[in-house]
Design a protein around this motif. Sequence first.
Motif, PDB file in Angstrom:
ATOM      1  N   MET A  88       1.560  -1.570   0.269  1.00 28.59           N
ATOM      2  CA  MET A  88       0.351  -0.104   0.406  1.00 28.59           C
ATOM      3  C   MET A  88       1.000   1.062   0.050  1.00 28.59           C
ATOM      4  SD  MET A  88      -2.901  -0.877   2.286  1.00 28.59           S
ATOM      5  CE  MET A  88      -4.278  -1.790   2.734  1.00 28.59           C
ATOM      6  N   LEU A  89       1.647   1.549   0.802  1.00 26.19           N
ATOM      7  CA  LEU A  89       2.862   2.158   1.245  1.00 26.19           C
ATOM      8  C   LEU A  89       3.804   2.659  -0.467  1.00 26.19           C
ATOM      9  CD1 LEU A  89       4.224   1.983   4.555  1.00 26.19           C
ATOM     10  CD2 LEU A  89       2.891   3.350   3.775  1.00 26.19           C
ATOM     11  N   LEU A  90       4.141   1.826  -0.806  1.00 23.97           N
ATOM     12  CA  LEU A  90       4.348   1.607  -2.312  1.00 23.97           C
ATOM     13  C   LEU A  90       4.314   1.969  -3.680  1.00 23.97           C
ATOM     14  CD1 LEU A  90       7.414  -1.214  -1.698  1.00 23.97           C
ATOM     15  CD2 LEU A  90       7.767   1.197  -1.293  1.00 23.97           C
ATOM     16  N   ASP A  91       2.817   1.768  -3.236  1.00 24.73           N
ATOM     17  CA  ASP A  91       2.068   1.877  -4.558  1.00 24.73           C
ATOM     18  C   ASP A  91       1.204   3.722  -4.650  1.00 24.73           C
ATOM     19  OD1 ASP A  91      -0.611   2.144  -6.558  1.00 24.73           O
ATOM     20  OD2 ASP A  91      -1.856   0.505  -5.303  1.00 24.73           O
ATOM     21  N   PRO A  92       1.851   4.641  -5.845  1.00 26.07           N
ATOM     22  CA  PRO A  92       1.306   5.118  -5.808  1.00 26.07           C
ATOM     23  C   PRO A  92      -0.009   5.623  -5.844  1.00 26.07           C
ATOM     24  CG  PRO A  92       2.130   4.935  -7.836  1.00 26.07           C
ATOM     25  CD  PRO A  92       2.438   3.575  -6.663  1.00 26.07           C
ATOM     26  N   LEU A  93      -1.767   5.055  -6.436  1.00 25.71           N
ATOM     27  CA  LEU A  93      -2.148   4.857  -6.359  1.00 25.71           C
ATOM     28  C   LEU A  93      -3.763   4.092  -5.640  1.00 25.71           C
ATOM     29  CD1 LEU A  93      -3.303   4.154 -10.310  1.00 25.71           C
ATOM     30  CD2 LEU A  93      -2.934   6.347  -9.238  1.00 25.71           C
ATOM     31  N   GLY A  94      -2.034   4.279  -4.530  1.00 25.67           N
ATOM     32  CA  GLY A  94      -2.678   3.150  -3.022  1.00 25.67           C
ATOM     33  C   GLY A  94      -3.300   4.040  -1.824  1.00 25.67           C
ATOM     34  N   PRO A  95      -4.366   3.414  -0.914  1.00 28.22           N
ATOM     35  CA  PRO A  95      -5.281   4.520  -0.155  1.00 28.22           C
ATOM     36  C   PRO A  95      -4.347   4.647   0.772  1.00 28.22           C
ATOM     37  CG  PRO A  95      -5.300   1.775   0.442  1.00 28.22           C
ATOM     38  CD  PRO A  95      -3.991   1.685  -0.937  1.00 28.22           C
ATOM     39  N   PHE A  96      -3.136   4.321   1.474  1.00 32.80           N
ATOM     40  CA  PHE A  96      -2.420   4.680   2.649  1.00 32.80           C
ATOM     41  C   PHE A  96      -1.187   5.298   2.114  1.00 32.80           C
ATOM     42  CE2 PHE A  96       0.098   3.559   6.489  1.00 32.80           C
ATOM     43  CZ  PHE A  96      -1.096   4.002   7.270  1.00 32.80           C
ATOM     44  N   ARG A  97      -1.078   6.284   3.256  1.00 36.06           N
ATOM     45  CA  ARG A  97       0.302   7.182   2.759  1.00 36.06           C
ATOM     46  C   ARG A  97       0.403   7.699   4.100  1.00 36.06           C
ATOM     47  NH1 ARG A  97       1.596  12.344   1.418  1.00 36.06           N
ATOM     48  NH2 ARG A  97       3.728  12.272   0.663  1.00 36.06           N
ATOM     49  N   ILE A  98       1.902   7.634   4.488  1.00 38.10           N
ATOM     50  CA  ILE A  98       2.316   8.377   6.105  1.00 38.10           C
ATOM     51  C   ILE A  98       3.164   9.596   4.999  1.00 38.10           C
ATOM     52  CG2 ILE A  98       2.945   8.234   7.714  1.00 38.10           C
ATOM     53  CD1 ILE A  98       2.778   5.593   8.403  1.00 38.10           C
ATOM     54  N   GLN A  99       3.378  10.682   5.849  1.00 38.89           N
ATOM     55  CA  GLN A  99       4.338  11.621   4.981  1.00 38.89           C
ATOM     56  C   GLN A  99       5.235  11.143   6.040  1.00 38.89           C
ATOM     57  OE1 GLN A  99       2.974  15.817   5.329  1.00 38.89           O
ATOM     58  NE2 GLN A  99       1.419  15.174   3.632  1.00 38.89           N
ATOM     59  N   PRO A 100       6.246  11.848   5.278  1.00 36.21           N
ATOM     60  CA  PRO A 100       7.773  10.961   6.053  1.00 36.21           C
ATOM     61  C   PRO A 100       8.404  11.531   7.380  1.00 36.21           C
ATOM     62  CG  PRO A 100       8.077  10.807   3.239  1.00 36.21           C
ATOM     63  CD  PRO A 100       6.426  11.066   3.928  1.00 36.21           C
ATOM     64  N   ARG A 101       8.162  12.610   7.035  1.00 32.55           N
ATOM     65  CA  ARG A 101       8.413  14.229   8.323  1.00 32.55           C
ATOM     66  C   ARG A 101       7.530  13.776   9.308  1.00 32.55           C
ATOM     67  NH1 ARG A 101       4.379  17.882   9.560  1.00 32.55           N
ATOM     68  NH2 ARG A 101       2.687  17.809   7.750  1.00 32.55           N
ATOM     69  N   TYR A 102       6.241  13.148   9.205  1.00 33.03           N
ATOM     70  CA  TYR A 102       5.312  12.998  10.225  1.00 33.03           C
ATOM     71  C   TYR A 102       5.322  11.471  10.727  1.00 33.03           C
ATOM     72  CZ  TYR A 102       0.920  14.191  12.660  1.00 33.03           C
ATOM     73  OH  TYR A 102      -0.115  14.241  13.602  1.00 33.03           O
ATOM     74  N   PHE A 103       6.928  10.465  10.005  1.00 35.52           N
ATOM     75  CA  PHE A 103       6.240   9.348  10.955  1.00 35.52           C
ATOM     76  C   PHE A 103       6.839   9.012  12.167  1.00 35.52           C
ATOM     77  CE2 PHE A 103       8.554   5.577  11.250  1.00 35.52           C
ATOM     78  CZ  PHE A 103       7.869   4.547  10.888  1.00 35.52           C
ATOM     79  N   LEU A 104       7.993  10.192  12.773  1.00 36.29           N
ATOM     80  CA  LEU A 104       8.111   9.604  14.187  1.00 36.29           C
ATOM     81  C   LEU A 104       7.188  10.542  15.324  1.00 36.29           C
ATOM     82  CD1 LEU A 104      11.676  10.961  13.776  1.00 36.29           C
ATOM     83  CD2 LEU A 104      10.621   8.414  13.893  1.00 36.29           C
ATOM     84  N   LYS A 105       6.383  11.153  14.395  1.00 37.67           N
ATOM     85  CA  LYS A 105       5.054  11.902  15.383  1.00 37.67           C
ATOM     86  C   LYS A 105       3.835  10.860  15.539  1.00 37.67           C
ATOM     87  CE  LYS A 105       2.982  16.246  16.538  1.00 37.67           C
ATOM     88  NZ  LYS A 105       2.524  17.297  15.975  1.00 37.67           N
ATOM     89  N   ALA A 106       3.586  10.414  14.356  1.00 42.52           N
ATOM     90  CA  ALA A 106       3.005   9.399  14.177  1.00 42.52           C
ATOM     91  C   ALA A 106       3.057   8.533  15.430  1.00 42.52           C
ATOM     92  CB  ALA A 106       2.027   9.133  13.168  1.00 42.52           C
ATOM     93  N   LEU A 107       4.079   7.313  15.309  1.00 44.85           N
ATOM     94  CA  LEU A 107       4.768   6.439  16.019  1.00 44.85           C
ATOM     95  C   LEU A 107       4.118   5.423  16.964  1.00 44.85           C
ATOM     96  CD1 LEU A 107       6.412   4.174  14.767  1.00 44.85           C
ATOM     97  CD2 LEU A 107       8.675   4.999  16.385  1.00 44.85           C
ATOM     98  N   PRO A 108       4.123   6.837  17.944  1.00 46.19           N
ATOM     99  CA  PRO A 108       3.445   6.281  19.251  1.00 46.19           C
ATOM    100  C   PRO A 108       1.416   5.437  18.975  1.00 46.19           C
ATOM    101  CG  PRO A 108       4.288   8.464  20.062  1.00 46.19           C
ATOM    102  CD  PRO A 108       4.274   8.159  18.133  1.00 46.19           C
ATOM    103  N   TRP A 109       0.846   6.767  18.397  1.00 47.85           N
ATOM    104  CA  TRP A 109      -0.311   5.933  17.834  1.00 47.85           C
ATOM    105  C   TRP A 109      -0.409   4.850  17.445  1.00 47.85           C
ATOM    106  CZ3 TRP A 109      -3.084   4.839  13.871  1.00 47.85           C
ATOM    107  CH2 TRP A 109      -4.586   4.929  13.718  1.00 47.85           C
ATOM    108  N   PHE A 110       0.521   4.447  15.781  1.00 45.62           N
ATOM    109  CA  PHE A 110       0.188   3.271  15.487  1.00 45.62           C
ATOM    110  C   PHE A 110       1.191   2.051  16.148  1.00 45.62           C
ATOM    111  CE2 PHE A 110       0.325   5.443  11.492  1.00 45.62           C
ATOM    112  CZ  PHE A 110      -0.541   5.228  11.190  1.00 45.62           C
TER     113      PHE A 110
END
Length: 437
Positions: A88-110
């Motif tokens: 999903m993350l590698l598919d440019p037409l995929g339904p899911f994406r995490i903005q790279p700059r936001y990854f660490l901030k979202a990590l606790p939620w994940f």
Amino acid sequence: MTNHELTSQDKASQANVSSARNVDVTVIGAGVIGLANAIALQKAGFSVRVIDKQGVAAGASFGNAGHFATEQVFPLADPAMLLKLPGMLLDPLGPFRIQPRYFLKALPWFMRFLVNMLPAKRAHNSAAIKSLNQKSIHAWQQLVSECGCSELLKLEGSLLVFEQTPLVEVERVYKSYRDAGVAVKLISGEEVRALEPDLSLNINHGLWFTQVGHTPDPAELCHRLATQFEKLGGKLVIGEVTRLANIGKGEQCVSVCVGEGVNYQSDKLLLSAGAWSKPLAQQLGFKVPLETERGYHLMMPQQSRLQRPVASFERKFIITPMNRGICLAGTVEFGGLKAPLVEARADCLLPHAKALLPEVLVGATTSQGERWMGFRPSLPDSLPVLGASPKSDKIFFAFGHQHLGLTWAAFSAQLMAETIKGEKTQVDMTPYRIDRF
């Protein structure tokens, strides 16, 4: 200018008038959750004020997929997602994406999200979802009838279609819904096209959820709720809440500071500010793991013969027929509240829609469509925060409804009116407590 759009002068004038009045309940948030709650509280006998920083349906309630999705009984934290996530993350037409700059901030939620994949937690969360789903459509039927807008609730069911998935897998998915108590029929591609002639010949199977619905205009639905709220004597204030005060047990009232020094007082407060609820909840003494899912839609002007929402199992998106055309929605992006709209996240929906509606969208381009992005308030267990504050007898919460805000709005509002009135609620509210984390 609509009835619910105010000039700066109007806002200032309204604020000055409202600040002099005390009401029983102040609701923060004029999305579909806040407005449904406001009306339910009025029906319960309370005088109500609604405060929103932008106005009616200015957030996710404007551009959601319009699907009353009571078939969605499974939490988003699904172990099966783990194997599919890299693709999903590698598919440019995929339904899911995490903005790279936001990854660490979202990590606790994940990390919390992963914990909720454990079988016991998943079963608990699914049961709590079902409790909200069971009366949601009926609650909406009551609400739109009271508001004189029954035409904005269409009960034609919805379709989940399959193009390449083997029949054995389709049957597995069908049985999972059926065994969970969902009203569903497994139908062939021919039967799918008998219901929806515009759909592609490549569709081989479908699940027809027969007891769900959709609205042809989510924003108009909210405005009709706002009209009913004001008709019943409610006051709508446009302004950003900056501070909450006098929130301890035994205090005489709750004080809400809006903008620069304008204070509104009420006997009770209901926080229903969607994705913006987290910092306000923190002021009230609660650290809630609320994350923002940035949801996109592309509204195409073409009209179709679709009678109901159509979701794609493989493509992970949904098409909803609306008054303004065809709404394409379903992508998820984690990037916070401040990053701008990414046009590509909306545009990637059109190729998928062309595959399902080849004749309707032949020659269609993204430049013809209207791109939109809204913020879904999501918690890692797929459950909202509903109920009373354990720290104050004057504070209540109704936020974090993730992908099911529209679905749950009317029924969760009934539950909150019962809670605030001190009555026995229709379902056990324990799973939705703010201090469950």
